[in-house]
Enzyme design. Structure first.
Site, PDB file in Angstrom:
ATOM      1  N   TYR A 104      83.487  65.801  42.452  1.00 31.59           N
ATOM      2  CA  TYR A 104      83.683  65.778  43.909  1.00 31.59           C
ATOM      3  C   TYR A 104      83.027  67.011  44.547  1.00 31.59           C
ATOM      4  CZ  TYR A 104      85.968  65.765  48.471  1.00 31.59           C
ATOM      5  OH  TYR A 104      86.202  65.780  49.830  1.00 31.59           O
ATOM      6  N   SER A 122      82.872  69.280  52.487  1.00 31.95           N
ATOM      7  CA  SER A 122      84.235  69.742  52.192  1.00 31.95           C
ATOM      8  C   SER A 122      84.158  71.236  51.899  1.00 31.95           C
ATOM      9  CB  SER A 122      84.759  69.019  50.953  1.00 31.95           C
ATOM     10  OG  SER A 122      85.918  69.656  50.464  1.00 31.95           O
TER      11      SER A 122
HETATM   12  N1  NAP Z   1      91.238  64.562  53.232  1.00 30.25           N
HETATM   13  C1  NAP Z   1      90.761  65.770  52.960  1.00 30.25           C
HETATM   14  O1  NAP Z   1      91.518  66.716  52.678  1.00 30.25           O
HETATM   15  C2  NAP Z   1      89.281  66.018  53.041  1.00 30.25           C
HETATM   16  C3  NAP Z   1      88.853  67.348  52.984  1.00 30.25           C
HETATM   17  C4  NAP Z   1      87.492  67.616  53.052  1.00 30.25           C
HETATM   18  C5  NAP Z   1      86.593  66.578  53.185  1.00 30.25           C
HETATM   19  N2  NAP Z   1      87.045  65.291  53.230  1.00 30.25           N
HETATM   20  C6  NAP Z   1      86.039  64.240  53.356  1.00 30.25           C
HETATM   21  O2  NAP Z   1      86.326  63.460  54.492  1.00 30.25           O
HETATM   22  C7  NAP Z   1      85.756  62.150  54.322  1.00 30.25           C
HETATM   23  C8  NAP Z   1      86.784  61.123  54.717  1.00 30.25           C
HETATM   24  O3  NAP Z   1      87.861  61.175  53.784  1.00 30.25           O
HETATM   25  P1  NAP Z   1      89.378  60.949  54.198  1.00 30.25           P
HETATM   26  O4  NAP Z   1      90.128  62.141  53.781  1.00 30.25           O
HETATM   27  O5  NAP Z   1      89.460  60.485  55.585  1.00 30.25           O
HETATM   28  O6  NAP Z   1      89.786  59.807  53.150  1.00 30.25           O
HETATM   29  P2  NAP Z   1      89.996  58.231  53.309  1.00 30.25           P
HETATM   30  O7  NAP Z   1      91.049  57.937  54.305  1.00 30.25           O
HETATM   31  O8  NAP Z   1      90.144  57.727  51.932  1.00 30.25           O
HETATM   32  O9  NAP Z   1      88.612  57.730  53.923  1.00 30.25           O
HETATM   33  C9  NAP Z   1      87.464  57.478  53.154  1.00 30.25           C
HETATM   34  C10 NAP Z   1      86.601  56.527  53.946  1.00 30.25           C
HETATM   35  O10 NAP Z   1      85.362  56.332  53.243  1.00 30.25           O
HETATM   36  C11 NAP Z   1      85.105  54.941  53.194  1.00 30.25           C
HETATM   37  N3  NAP Z   1      84.295  54.574  52.047  1.00 30.25           N
HETATM   38  C12 NAP Z   1      84.520  54.841  50.736  1.00 30.25           C
HETATM   39  N4  NAP Z   1      83.558  54.289  49.980  1.00 30.25           N
HETATM   40  C13 NAP Z   1      82.706  53.662  50.831  1.00 30.25           C
HETATM   41  C14 NAP Z   1      81.529  52.898  50.655  1.00 30.25           C
HETATM   42  N5  NAP Z   1      81.012  52.676  49.444  1.00 30.25           N
HETATM   43  N6  NAP Z   1      80.906  52.385  51.755  1.00 30.25           N
HETATM   44  C15 NAP Z   1      81.414  52.605  52.994  1.00 30.25           C
HETATM   45  N7  NAP Z   1      82.523  53.337  53.226  1.00 30.25           N
HETATM   46  C16 NAP Z   1      83.166  53.844  52.158  1.00 30.25           C
HETATM   47  C17 NAP Z   1      86.486  54.284  53.151  1.00 30.25           C
HETATM   48  O11 NAP Z   1      86.405  52.949  53.647  1.00 30.25           O
HETATM   49  P3  NAP Z   1      86.406  51.617  52.765  1.00 30.25           P
HETATM   50  O12 NAP Z   1      87.294  51.852  51.582  1.00 30.25           O
HETATM   51  O13 NAP Z   1      86.947  50.603  53.731  1.00 30.25           O
HETATM   52  O14 NAP Z   1      84.992  51.360  52.422  1.00 30.25           O
HETATM   53  C18 NAP Z   1      87.241  55.153  54.128  1.00 30.25           C
HETATM   54  O15 NAP Z   1      87.042  54.689  55.442  1.00 30.25           O
HETATM   55  C19 NAP Z   1      85.298  62.075  52.868  1.00 30.25           C
HETATM   56  O16 NAP Z   1      83.905  62.273  52.778  1.00 30.25           O
HETATM   57  C20 NAP Z   1      86.035  63.235  52.222  1.00 30.25           C
HETATM   58  O17 NAP Z   1      85.360  63.709  51.092  1.00 30.25           O
HETATM   59  C21 NAP Z   1      88.357  64.993  53.159  1.00 30.25           C
END
Ligand code: NAP
Length: 260
Positions: A155, A142
């Site tokens: 985080y 991130s």
């Molecule tokens: N959204 C943003 O603005 C942003 C910005 C920078 C970086 N990111 C990064 O992008 C990545 C994806 O996030 P997102 O924004 O797409 O949010 P999201 O829709 O909440 O996706 C998170 C994903 O991680 C999975 N997950 C969580 N805990 C897990 C576990 N213990 N085992 C396996 N899978 C797990 C969830 O699936 P289940 O709950 O089904 O397990 C879900 O598919 C993250 O690493 C986040 O830090 C996001």
């Protein structure tokens, strides 16, 4: 040295955290670009829904915090679909409750998924990729990894660890034919950011746009895939400033982030 770039004919693409948000969009985009894609997350139902979109995606549910499960899962994917040529390690969590009350449990849980989850997937992947002498591993961190800021607490720290890990592996694994990259996205519209209603997230993009940027970056193979540049470059610059200036700027920038 020219880094290895995975091609669909080389093998499978594995995406963790694929049940929603960025991971789901990247899985669909990789499938559209011709990869056979293996998808992992805990919510089986959401993975089953994703699989219905294309025959190029196969569901392998699992929890990235369980190293034994990840070792077994990598074996199953390779037995069923073929060698993993590309891995997008994306599973992550952010607990907004941390802003109000510090909790060691929530902080450890953040590290367990965001950092530990990457380590647990790297463990079996590096064994197989080193043996084959090719592979591409892309870790989703991130922009928050660039430095501490109000509201980000464990985080940002967990993501900084991922960037540091990726930097080191970039320098050591290229000798083994493995290309390591890191993704540092700004704000993306997903379940993770849905709670941010009290302040405007600058240059917010949707998950499909983010997936296109990530997949383009995977094909180019520079170390860092960062976007949007309008946010990433100023932030990177501010992170280089002496601390008094850095703190003053970041306090001002995050002044509307609710901390209680
Ligand atoms: N959204 C943003 O603005 C942003 C910005 C920078 C970086 N990111 C990064 O992008 C990545 C994806 O996030 P997102 O924004 O797409 O949010 P999201 O829709 O909440 O996706 C998170 C994903 O991680 C999975 N997950 C969580 N805990 C897990 C576990 N213990 N085992 C396996 N899978 C797990 C969830 O699936 P289940 O709950 O089904 O397990 C879900 O598919 C993250 O690493 C986040 O830090 C996001």
């Amino acid at each position: 040295m020219r880094s290895y770039r995975a091609k669909p004919r080389d093998g499978v693409a594995w995406v963790t955290g694929a049940s929603s948000g960025i991971g789901r969009a990247v899985a669909l985009e990789l499938a559209r670009r011709g990869y056979r894609v293996a998808v992992t997350a805990r919510r089986k139902g959401d993975l089953e829904e994703l699989v219905c979109h294309t025959e190029n995606i196969t569901s392998f549910p699992g929890d990235v915090t369980d190293v034994a499960a990840m070792r077994a899962l990598v074996k199953r994917i390779e037995r069923q679909l073929g060698p993993i040529a590309l891995a997008f390690l994306n599973a992550g969590v952010y607990f907004v409750q941390e802003r109000a009350v510090f909790s060691a449990e929530l902080a450890w849980r953040t590290f367990e998924v965001n950092t530990g989850g990457v380590l647990n997937c790297l463990d079996p992947l590096l064994v197989e990729m080193r043996r084959r002498r090719f592979g591409q591993i892309v870790m989703n961190a991130s922009l928050a990894a660039y430095g501490g800021m109000p509201g980000s607490l464990s985080y940002a720290a967990s993501k900084a660890a991922v960037v540091s890990l990726a930097e080191t592996l970039r320098m050591t694994e290229d000798r083994q034919g493995i290309n390591v990259q890191v993704v540092t996205p700004g704000f993306v519209e997903t379940a993770m950011t849905a709670h941010e209603t009290s302040f405007a997230m600058p240059f917010l993009m949707d998950a499909d746009q983010a997936a296109t940027r990530i997949c383009d970056g995977i094909e180019i193979s520079g170390f860092e895939i960062t976007f949007p540049k309008r946010l990433a470059w100023p932030y990177k610059f501010v992170a280089l400033l002496p601390y008094p200036l850095y703190f003053a700027i970041m306090r001002w920038v995050t002044r509307r982030v609710p901390l209680g």
